[in-house]
Design an enzyme around this catalytic site. Structure first.
Site, mmCIF file in Angstrom:
data_model
loop_
_atom_site.group_PDB
_atom_site.id
_atom_site.type_symbol
_atom_site.label_atom_id
_atom_site.label_comp_id
_atom_site.label_asym_id
_atom_site.label_seq_id
_atom_site.Cartn_x
_atom_site.Cartn_y
_atom_site.Cartn_z
ATOM 1 N N THR A 129 101.658 22.352 14.507
ATOM 2 C CA THR A 129 103.087 22.091 14.291
ATOM 3 C C THR A 129 103.657 21.136 15.330
ATOM 4 O O THR A 129 104.486 20.283 15.017
ATOM 5 C CB THR A 129 103.868 23.424 14.310
ATOM 6 N N THR A 168 100.305 27.036 16.463
ATOM 7 C CA THR A 168 100.514 28.391 16.984
ATOM 8 C C THR A 168 99.808 29.469 16.170
ATOM 9 O O THR A 168 99.655 30.596 16.647
ATOM 10 C CB THR A 168 102.013 28.725 17.058
ATOM 11 N N ASP A 169 99.357 29.144 14.943
ATOM 12 C CA ASP A 169 98.694 30.165 14.124
ATOM 13 C C ASP A 169 97.534 30.818 14.862
ATOM 14 O O ASP A 169 97.285 32.026 14.704
ATOM 15 C CB ASP A 169 98.162 29.552 12.826
#
Length: 332
Positions: free
Chosen positions: A16, A93-94
């Site tokens: 992201t 961030t996953d």
């Protein structure tokens, strides 16, 4: 207080933090290079830090592989051998909590590795990527974090790789350490630790064996165990995310005992905060019963991190007794 001259390696993986709008779909995709990410943080020029920039991958966090992270660990080690004082990894961030923990297990040196990302992509108001990159560089250059291993820095908080969790799917304050709280915080351009750094255990070394299949199976109400038996047959190692302090339905017991005689089976809690016990409950399917049947206690490790540790030990060709010893070293 100004930082003394330090050198930090930057590795961008995508995610992201590096996304822009795709005209064809209207959604955002990883597109920005490492240099483009840093260009959006002019405050970096005010730090007395030399940056060595590596445009390593451009992938969503969910698409990173063990091969990617093994190569990243090697590249970071090369940077440290070239006298870098710390490293920053930017990514989606996953999978930050998993990337950070795997890097932490492989890194035995004193230089800090700082993993960061963003919950808001650069096209959104209040995008948090630039502030997180700025904080991550300060943290990676800080002498206060020598010996900390790998940490996660978002929202000016510093979290140990072993304890950090992504605890909300969209909030800018998504990253927390439920069991311990943050290691420290950043303010006024400096790292402020909460206290002395905890001792850590690392397992450096090449991943030489064929990539192992390590399954993770979550106990749920009313499960008859059929799916567990099917999964176990396909695994080289298995992590069980059990109820509470390490309990499973009674109809899991025979399958788990048979599986533990063939491959390592690690017992964790699906709660993700608090330990698997050793000797409190003794009914069939309790922690005491399962450990007596050959399962390995995961201690305070959540199921995701236990899976990474088991994968690493298997991929390094460790024997059964070494795997047990490895988990014992990390259990509490």
């Amino acid at each position: 207080m100004a930082l003394s001259k330090r050198t930090v390696a930057i590795f961008s993986l995508g995610g992201t933090i590096a996304m822009t709008t795709d005209p064809a779909t209207g959604g955002v995709v990883p597109a920005l290079s490492a240099h483009e990410l840093l260009a959006a943080v002019p405050a970096l020029q005010d730090l007395d830090v030399e940056l060595r920039v590596h445009d390593f991958r451009r992938l969503p966090g969910a698409s990173l592989s063990f091969d990617d992270l093994s190569a990243l660990s090697d590249a970071i080690a090369d940077a440290f051998r070239a006298d870098c004082d710390g490293a920053v990894v930017t990514q989606g961030t996953d999978t930050i909590e998993e990337t950070a923990y795997l890097l932490d297990l492989l890194h035995a040196g004193e230089q800090p590795i700082v993993v960061t990302g963003a919950m808001r992509n650069p096209t959104q108001p209040g995008a948090d990527g630039p502030a997180n990159i700025h904080a991550a560089v300060i943290a990676a250059a800080a002498t206060e974090l020598r010996g900390a291993g790998t940490v996660v820095v978002l929202g000016d908080e510093i979290h140990a790789a072993r304890s950090v969790r992504k605890s909300h799917s969209t909030s800018p304050a998504a990253f927390t350490s439920p069991a311990t709280g943050p290691l420290g915080r950043l303010y006024e351009g400096r790292v402020h630790p909460r206290g002395p750094l905890a001792a850590r255990t690392a397992f450096p070394g090449p991943l030489t064996s064929p990539t192992p299949r390590v399954g993770m199976y979550t106990a749920t109400l009313g499960d008859d165990g059929t799916l567990l038996a099917t999964m176990a047959e396909a695994c080289d190692g298995l992590v069980v995310a059990a109820f509470g302090v390490g309990h499973v339905p009674q109809n899991f017991v025979a399958t788990l005992e048979q599986t533990a005689a063939r491959i390592p089976v690690v017992l964790t809690s699906r709660i993700g905060n608090g330990p698997v016990l050793e000797a409190t409950y003794s009914f069939p399917g309790s922690e005491k019963d399962l450990l007596a049947r050959g399962l390995i206690r995961g201690g305070h490790l959540d199921p995701y991190k236990a899976r990474l540790l088991l994968h690493l030990l298997l991929a390094q060709g460790r024997k059964a007794d070494e795997i047990v010893a490895g988990f014992r070293a990390m259990a509490d």
